[in-house]
Every structure is written in C-alpha cells, then in structure tokens.
Motif scaffolding. Sequence first.
Motif, PDB file in Angstrom:
ATOM      1  N   SER A 100       0.830  -1.203   0.000  1.00  0.00           N
ATOM      2  CA  SER A 100       0.000   0.000   0.000  1.00  0.00           C
ATOM      3  C   SER A 100       0.867   1.256   0.000  1.00  0.00           C
ATOM      4  N   GLN A 101       1.912   1.248   0.807  1.00  0.00           N
ATOM      5  CA  GLN A 101       2.816   2.398   0.855  1.00  0.00           C
ATOM      6  C   GLN A 101       3.554   2.578  -0.469  1.00  0.00           C
ATOM      7  N   ILE A 102       3.947   1.480  -1.104  1.00  0.00           N
ATOM      8  CA  ILE A 102       4.613   1.549  -2.407  1.00  0.00           C
ATOM      9  C   ILE A 102       3.673   2.163  -3.432  1.00  0.00           C
ATOM     10  N   SER A 114       4.781  15.277 -12.743  1.00  0.00           N
ATOM     11  CA  SER A 114       3.895  16.161 -13.487  1.00  0.00           C
ATOM     12  C   SER A 114       4.163  17.631 -13.144  1.00  0.00           C
ATOM     13  N   ILE A 115       4.350  17.921 -11.886  1.00  0.00           N
ATOM     14  CA  ILE A 115       4.657  19.283 -11.458  1.00  0.00           C
ATOM     15  C   ILE A 115       5.991  19.733 -12.056  1.00  0.00           C
ATOM     16  N   LEU A 116       6.996  18.875 -12.007  1.00  0.00           N
ATOM     17  CA  LEU A 116       8.298  19.218 -12.576  1.00  0.00           C
ATOM     18  C   LEU A 116       8.208  19.477 -14.073  1.00  0.00           C
ATOM     19  N   GLU A 117       7.441  18.656 -14.760  1.00  0.00           N
ATOM     20  CA  GLU A 117       7.275  18.837 -16.210  1.00  0.00           C
ATOM     21  C   GLU A 117       6.588  20.173 -16.510  1.00  0.00           C
ATOM     22  N   LYS A 118       5.607  20.527 -15.737  1.00  0.00           N
ATOM     23  CA  LYS A 118       4.922  21.811 -15.921  1.00  0.00           C
ATOM     24  C   LYS A 118       5.867  22.979 -15.671  1.00  0.00           C
ATOM     25  N   LYS A 135       4.250   5.623  -5.494  1.00  0.00           N
ATOM     26  CA  LYS A 135       4.228   5.690  -6.957  1.00  0.00           C
ATOM     27  C   LYS A 135       3.305   6.816  -7.417  1.00  0.00           C
ATOM     28  N   GLU A 136       2.159   6.926  -6.780  1.00  0.00           N
ATOM     29  CA  GLU A 136       1.227   8.004  -7.130  1.00  0.00           C
ATOM     30  C   GLU A 136       1.833   9.375  -6.827  1.00  0.00           C
ATOM     31  N   GLU A 137       2.504   9.479  -5.702  1.00  0.00           N
ATOM     32  CA  GLU A 137       3.161  10.741  -5.341  1.00  0.00           C
ATOM     33  C   GLU A 137       4.265  11.080  -6.336  1.00  0.00           C
ATOM     34  N   ASN A 138       5.019  10.075  -6.759  1.00  0.00           N
ATOM     35  CA  ASN A 138       6.057  10.297  -7.767  1.00  0.00           C
ATOM     36  C   ASN A 138       5.458  10.817  -9.066  1.00  0.00           C
ATOM     37  N   LYS A 139       4.355  10.225  -9.511  1.00  0.00           N
ATOM     38  CA  LYS A 139       3.684  10.684 -10.731  1.00  0.00           C
ATOM     39  C   LYS A 139       3.274  12.144 -10.599  1.00  0.00           C
TER      40      LYS A 139
END
Length: 127
Positions: free
Chosen positions: A104-106, A118-122, A110-114
């Motif tokens: 569950s933590q993994i 996305s923020i970095l790409e923006k 993974k969702e947090e990384n996505k």
Amino acid sequence: MNNISNKIKLRREQLNFSQEYIAEHLGISQPAYVKIEKGVTKLDFERLLKISEILEIDINELLEKQYIVNNFKNSDSSTAIGMVENLHQENQKTNELLIQTLFSQISDLKEENKRLISILEKLSSNK
C-alpha cells in the motif's frame, strides 16, 4: 485475544494510561480502542506504529513472540507442538499484514512520484 493485543493492554496498564487516553491519541473512540485490546480489530502497520509510539515501546517488542522454555517444562509434547504451531500462524499473519501495508505504501509513493513528475514537467515547460 491475540499476543499483540495482550502486549498492548499490558504496556498500557504498566504506564497507568487509561483506554480513553490511548483512544484520544489515536483519534478513535474508547469503545473502538477496547476492540483493539480484545483483538477484535485488525491493526494495520501504521496504527500499530502509532500505538507503539504512544506506549513508548519499540514496535518490534509488540510484534515479537516471546516463549520461555520453562513454559514447556510441565507441558506434554502435543501442547508444546500446538503452541509452536500457533506461534507460526501468528507470525504468518503478522508478516502478511506487514507485506500488505508495504504494498500500500509503495502504491502511494508511486502516485506521489507521478504527481511530482507532473509538477516538474509543468515547471520546466514554463521556462
């Protein structure tokens, strides 16, 4: 009542903490906490970690099984074998709980990384 529930109750009593006190620090009702001490409520790893912090006890002490050889001296071999089998089953349940929590933590990471990618790409496209 299972071994972890027994250890939680014993430690709470050693510290002279009320059930209400623990429940308040867990953010649950006192009747909900009673279910934890009775072993009715299954604990996830995060809740168990929070309880260990409140009770000022290492989580490993709550999870480990302590059997003293003297307990077996007056027992017949079938009783001792039954106790060992119960220990094995409890360890399996604990390991399964830890594995589920870690998966569950993994997934959450993974969702947090996505989200962060996305923020970095923006941010990089705005330059």
